[in-house]
Write an enzyme that holds these catalytic residues in place. Sequence first.
Site, PDB file in Angstrom:
ATOM      1  N   TYR A 139     -61.254  47.248   0.593  1.00 30.77           N
ATOM      2  CA  TYR A 139     -60.861  48.440   1.496  1.00 30.77           C
ATOM      3  C   TYR A 139     -62.196  48.837   2.291  1.00 30.77           C
ATOM      4  CZ  TYR A 139     -56.116  49.179  -0.140  1.00 30.77           C
ATOM      5  OH  TYR A 139     -54.672  49.105  -0.321  1.00 30.77           O
ATOM      6  N   LYS A 189     -60.146  39.140 -11.439  1.00 32.84           N
ATOM      7  CA  LYS A 189     -59.881  37.803 -10.875  1.00 32.84           C
ATOM      8  C   LYS A 189     -61.022  36.892 -11.244  1.00 32.84           C
ATOM      9  CE  LYS A 189     -57.184  34.256  -9.384  1.00 32.84           C
ATOM     10  NZ  LYS A 189     -56.131  33.824 -10.054  1.00 32.84           N
ATOM     11  N   ASP A 222     -53.168  37.704 -11.501  1.00 32.09           N
ATOM     12  CA  ASP A 222     -51.967  37.032 -11.406  1.00 32.09           C
ATOM     13  C   ASP A 222     -51.018  37.219 -12.681  1.00 32.09           C
ATOM     14  OD1 ASP A 222     -53.654  35.418 -12.718  1.00 32.09           O
ATOM     15  OD2 ASP A 222     -53.190  33.656 -11.781  1.00 32.09           O
ATOM     16  N   ASP A 246     -53.512  48.731  -5.937  1.00 34.10           N
ATOM     17  CA  ASP A 246     -52.567  49.195  -5.012  1.00 34.10           C
ATOM     18  C   ASP A 246     -51.282  48.146  -5.106  1.00 34.10           C
ATOM     19  OD1 ASP A 246     -51.684  49.925  -2.375  1.00 34.10           O
ATOM     20  OD2 ASP A 246     -51.919  48.141  -1.557  1.00 34.10           O
ATOM     21  N   ASP A 250     -47.618  49.630  -7.252  1.00 36.12           N
ATOM     22  CA  ASP A 250     -46.072  49.359  -6.654  1.00 36.12           C
ATOM     23  C   ASP A 250     -45.078  48.732  -7.746  1.00 36.12           C
ATOM     24  OD1 ASP A 250     -46.967  50.462  -4.188  1.00 36.12           O
ATOM     25  OD2 ASP A 250     -45.672  49.349  -3.030  1.00 36.12           O
TER      26      ASP A 250
HETATM   27  C1  IPM Z   1     -51.503  53.555  -1.353  1.00 36.58           C
HETATM   28  C2  IPM Z   1     -50.995  53.024   0.058  1.00 36.58           C
HETATM   29  C3  IPM Z   1     -52.383  53.127   0.972  1.00 36.58           C
HETATM   30  C4  IPM Z   1     -53.406  52.042   0.431  1.00 36.58           C
HETATM   31  C5  IPM Z   1     -52.516  52.760   2.485  1.00 36.58           C
HETATM   32  C6  IPM Z   1     -51.178  53.695   2.968  1.00 36.58           C
HETATM   33  C7  IPM Z   1     -53.655  52.722   2.959  1.00 36.58           C
HETATM   34  O1  IPM Z   1     -50.329  51.993   0.051  1.00 36.58           O
HETATM   35  O2  IPM Z   1     -51.777  54.731  -1.485  1.00 36.58           O
HETATM   36  O3  IPM Z   1     -51.079  52.851  -2.045  1.00 36.58           O
HETATM   37  O4  IPM Z   1     -53.344  50.978   0.221  1.00 36.58           O
HETATM   38  O5  IPM Z   1     -54.209  52.634  -0.450  1.00 36.58           O
HETATM   39 MN    MN Z   2     -49.864  51.035  -2.035  1.00 33.86          MN
END
Ligand code: IPM
Ligand code: MN
Length: 359
Positions: A139, A189, A222, A246, A250
Amino acid sequence: MKILVLPGDGIGPEVCHEAVHTLKALAQARGLSIEFQEDLAGGAAIDAYNDPMPDEVIEKAKAADGILLGAVGGHKWDHLAGAMRPESGLLKIRKELGVFANLRPVAVSAALADASPLRPEAIAGTDMLVVRELTGGIYFGEPRGRSGEPGNEEAFSTMRYSTGEIERVARVAFEWARRRGGRVCSVDKANVLVVSQLWRDVVTQLQAREYSDVELSHMYVDNAAMQLVVRPSQFDVILTGNLFGDILSDAAATLGGSLGLLPSASVGGKVGLFEPVHGSAPDIAGQGIANPVAMLLSAAMMMDELDKPIIATAIRAGVETALNEGLRTADLHREGTTTKVGTAEMAARIRAAALDSLN
Ligand code: IPM
Ligand code: MN
């Protein structure tokens, strides 16, 4: 206690409003005084200041005891590039605050077992904490760039970690493991990336040196993605880098049935940043139907961090009560089995139950 509220974009303002309302009510009931300040972030700040995270907002953030952030981004700003994107504002405040550890707890409450995309027996017992490195890795890595002529371009980002960056976030994971199930699974990885080989070495050595009471395992990213949807209950603390964290968080978040449930705390600096994992959800913004739970649970994480566990516990109890009573926002509602409510109604029930739990 001084809290800076950055509602941001999309559903951010709607859910932030409920969190502030709830914190005010609980603080008052406990005789605690909280001063709330509010400012713009992300797209809203681009519109007003032509900057997704102005330095003045960063200064206010550094002077606060905690920061509540809704969400940033939306279609309106999608054409913008680089530092002018709403997301860049978020990355800037994380970096400026030095909040290198992002904590994302995923626990599936019994009331929601049937909302999970997994079968109830596959999801049972899931209770994990994702510790994601937040201010380094790909990032932020330099060099990065894009060059060449249209049709013949090249672009690159750099995934970079130093021993110090790996150690400090690994420490956070090991400390949490001691307070939880005593196990850390470090995800990388290392079969391909040299940066992951350093990551694995540093984590392994730190565990041997200082955390031999914590059980450490390693997993390729993975495989971790697969294990998360096959047998999520095997995880206690997952430790991983910025990009992998990240993506995996999710996936982990949705195990509970909705991204609208997952809170996060970004810590490690002087001031913590507390934001739900869900984004700005522009498709449902302004309709009063967003799930306020992730934001309220983020506020609870903030109160824990600020040493007000009674308020944190009350918020969590309020959420549990509302869910047990069958109240659901649209993301979790099932016709015939639950009661569909909007953002305000859901939050009002959580607030009332939280206040009750204090007495
Ligand atoms: C998160 C979001 C952010 C990230 C984005 C909005 C920059 O997806 O907080 O997970 O990738 O960190
Ligand atoms: Mn995110």
